[in-house]
Design a protein around this motif. Structure first.
Motif, short mmCIF file in Angstrom:
data_model
loop_
_atom_site.label_atom_id
_atom_site.label_comp_id
_atom_site.label_asym_id
_atom_site.label_seq_id
_atom_site.Cartn_x
_atom_site.Cartn_y
_atom_site.Cartn_z
N ALA A 1 0.82 -1.22 0.00
CA ALA A 1 0.00 0.00 0.00
C ALA A 1 0.86 1.27 0.00
O ALA A 1 0.58 2.21 -0.76
N VAL A 2 1.90 1.29 0.82
CA VAL A 2 2.71 2.50 0.92
C VAL A 2 3.59 2.65 -0.33
O VAL A 2 3.69 3.73 -0.91
N TYR A 3 4.19 1.52 -0.74
CA TYR A 3 4.99 1.52 -1.97
C TYR A 3 4.14 2.02 -3.14
O TYR A 3 4.56 2.90 -3.90
N ALA A 4 2.92 1.49 -3.26
CA ALA A 4 2.02 1.89 -4.36
C ALA A 4 1.69 3.38 -4.26
O ALA A 4 1.63 4.08 -5.29
N ALA A 5 1.50 3.87 -3.03
CA ALA A 5 1.18 5.30 -2.85
C ALA A 5 2.34 6.17 -3.32
O ALA A 5 2.13 7.21 -3.97
N THR A 6 3.58 5.75 -3.03
CA THR A 6 4.74 6.55 -3.47
C THR A 6 4.82 6.57 -4.99
O THR A 6 5.14 7.59 -5.60
N LYS A 7 4.49 5.43 -5.62
CA LYS A 7 4.60 5.34 -7.08
C LYS A 7 3.48 6.12 -7.76
O LYS A 7 3.68 6.71 -8.83
N ALA A 8 2.28 6.12 -7.16
CA ALA A 8 1.18 6.93 -7.70
C ALA A 8 1.52 8.41 -7.56
O ALA A 8 1.25 9.22 -8.46
N GLY A 9 2.14 8.76 -6.42
CA GLY A 9 2.53 10.15 -6.20
C GLY A 9 3.51 10.63 -7.27
O GLY A 9 3.43 11.77 -7.73
N LEU A 10 4.41 9.75 -7.67
CA LEU A 10 5.41 10.12 -8.70
C LEU A 10 4.73 10.46 -10.04
O LEU A 10 5.19 11.35 -10.76
N VAL A 11 3.65 9.73 -10.35
CA VAL A 11 2.95 9.98 -11.62
C VAL A 11 2.32 11.38 -11.59
O VAL A 11 2.51 12.18 -12.52
N ALA A 12 1.59 11.68 -10.53
CA ALA A 12 0.94 12.99 -10.41
C ALA A 12 1.99 14.11 -10.41
O ALA A 12 1.80 15.16 -11.04
N PHE A 13 3.10 13.86 -9.70
CA PHE A 13 4.16 14.85 -9.64
C PHE A 13 4.75 15.11 -11.03
O PHE A 13 4.94 16.26 -11.44
N SER A 14 5.01 14.04 -11.77
CA SER A 14 5.64 14.18 -13.10
C SER A 14 4.71 14.91 -14.07
O SER A 14 5.16 15.78 -14.83
N LYS A 15 3.42 14.55 -14.06
CA LYS A 15 2.47 15.22 -14.96
C LYS A 15 2.38 16.71 -14.63
O LYS A 15 2.31 17.55 -15.52
N SER A 16 2.40 17.02 -13.34
CA SER A 16 2.33 18.42 -12.92
C SER A 16 3.57 19.19 -13.36
O SER A 16 3.49 20.32 -13.83
N LEU A 17 4.75 18.56 -13.20
CA LEU A 17 6.00 19.22 -13.61
C LEU A 17 6.04 19.49 -15.11
O LEU A 17 6.54 20.54 -15.54
N ALA A 18 5.49 18.56 -15.90
CA ALA A 18 5.48 18.75 -17.36
C ALA A 18 4.66 20.00 -17.69
O ALA A 18 5.04 20.78 -18.57
N GLN A 19 3.54 20.17 -16.97
CA GLN A 19 2.71 21.35 -17.22
C GLN A 19 3.40 22.62 -16.73
O GLN A 19 3.33 23.67 -17.37
N GLU A 20 4.09 22.49 -15.60
CA GLU A 20 4.81 23.64 -15.04
C GLU A 20 5.95 24.07 -15.97
O GLU A 20 6.23 25.25 -16.11
N ALA A 21 6.60 23.07 -16.60
CA ALA A 21 7.72 23.37 -17.51
C ALA A 21 7.24 24.27 -18.64
O ALA A 21 7.95 25.20 -19.05
N ALA A 22 6.02 24.00 -19.12
CA ALA A 22 5.48 24.81 -20.21
C ALA A 22 5.35 26.27 -19.78
O ALA A 22 5.55 27.19 -20.59
N ALA A 23 5.06 26.47 -18.50
CA ALA A 23 4.88 27.83 -17.99
C ALA A 23 6.21 28.59 -17.92
O ALA A 23 6.22 29.82 -17.75
#
Ligand SMILES: NC(=O)c1ccc[n+]([C@@H]2O[C@H](COP(=O)([O-])OP(=O)(O)OC[C@H]3O[C@@H](n4cnc5c(N)ncnc54)[C@H](OP(=O)(O)O)[C@@H]3O)[C@@H](O)[C@H]2O)c1
Length: 239
Positions: free
Chosen positions: A142-164
């Motif tokens: 559960a915790v491992y999965a939570a860290t890996k899900a967090g990485l996906v949301a973080f990466s998608k957000s950074l890609a959008q931030e990079a555009a800014a």
């Protein structure tokens, strides 16, 4: 001159397979928790070590990365990771903290450093190593999965931030999510569970480190210049 690429967790498993594949085309900076962790030598690679469960070592690692390689850095593969599989009822806080720190906070701190460097350098590519379980969930992870899900949301957000950051910054941020790949991390999974996965995988085989390395190599290259802000699954069809 070859472009510089950092690979964390490059001492074995997926990180080492990625390093071996990228070695011909890039100047590599290889990371592990200690220089003695490396199971193979990659000629010409620079080594930069830190225990990513220790926030102070992560801060120092980021400083050294900036100082030694900052202006030439093109790519970062945040691959280092660990798991302590257990029921959440029995999972120790120490193990929860270690998974949060190594799998999620350390990549976040490295990305924080690297986004600034890429912004100054005019571009670069970040690839964060998530997992199939970040999307599917998995009992006793559960915790491992939570860290890996967090990485996906973080990466998608950074890609959008990079555009800014503006049109002159060519920064891409991606995740890859391996399924069941044969490395040290999966070596102790009981035979009957492995058989269960084999029966569920349409490709009818477990993944090899090279399956992940080939995908990372493509995503890092200019050939993938229109792939950004997404999570690529490498799992033989398992879901
Ligand atoms: N294998 C799979 O089926 C699978 C599936 C999905 C996702 N993944 C992910 O893919 C990545 C690589 O997995 P793998 O199977 O190659 O694992 P592995 O064979 O166990 O290798 C893990 C790597 O991470 C490094 N690492 C672990 N804890 C660290 C710490 N505290 N500080 C610094 N480095 C640390 C290790 O360095 P040391 O040698 O110094 O310990 C090693 O280089 C991980 O993020 C994992 O979650 C793997």
């Amino acid at each position: 001159m070859k472009k510089k690429v950092l690979i964390t967790g490059a001492s074995r498993g997926l990180g080492l397979a990625i390093a071996k594949l990228l070695a011909a085309d890039y100047q590599l900076i290889l990371h592990a928790s200690s220089p003695s962790s490396f199971t193979e030598t990659i000629p010409g690679a620079d080594i930069l070590c830190a225990d990513l469960s220790d926030a102070e070592q992560v801060a120092d690692f980021c400083k050294q990365l900036k100082k030694q390689h900052g202006s030439e850095l093109y790519g970062v593969i945040n691959n280092a990771g660990l798991t302590f599989d257990n029921s959440i009822i029995y999972q120790s806080e120490k193990h929860i903290d270690a998974m949060m720190q190594v799998n999620l906070k350390a990549p976040i701190m490295i990305c924080k450093t690297v986004m600034k460097l890429f912004s100054a350098n005019g571009g670069g590519v970040i690839i964060n190593m998530s997992s199939i379980v970040g999307e599917s969930g998995n009992a006793f992870q559960a915790v491992y999965a939570a860290t890996k899900a967090g990485l996906v949301a973080f990466s998608k957000s950074l890609a959008q931030e990079a555009a800014a950051l503006g049109e002159d910054h060519n920064i891409r941020v991606l995740c890859v999510s391996p399924g069941y790949i044969e490395t040290d991390m999966t070596a102790n999974i009981p035979h009957e569970i492995k058989e269960k996965y084999l029966n569920m995988i349409p490709a009818k085989r477990l993944g090899k480190p090279a399956d992940v390395a080939e995908t990372v190599c493509f995503l890092l290259s200019e050939k993938a210049s229109y792939i950004n802000g997404t999570n690529i699954h490498i799992n033989g069809g398992l879901f």
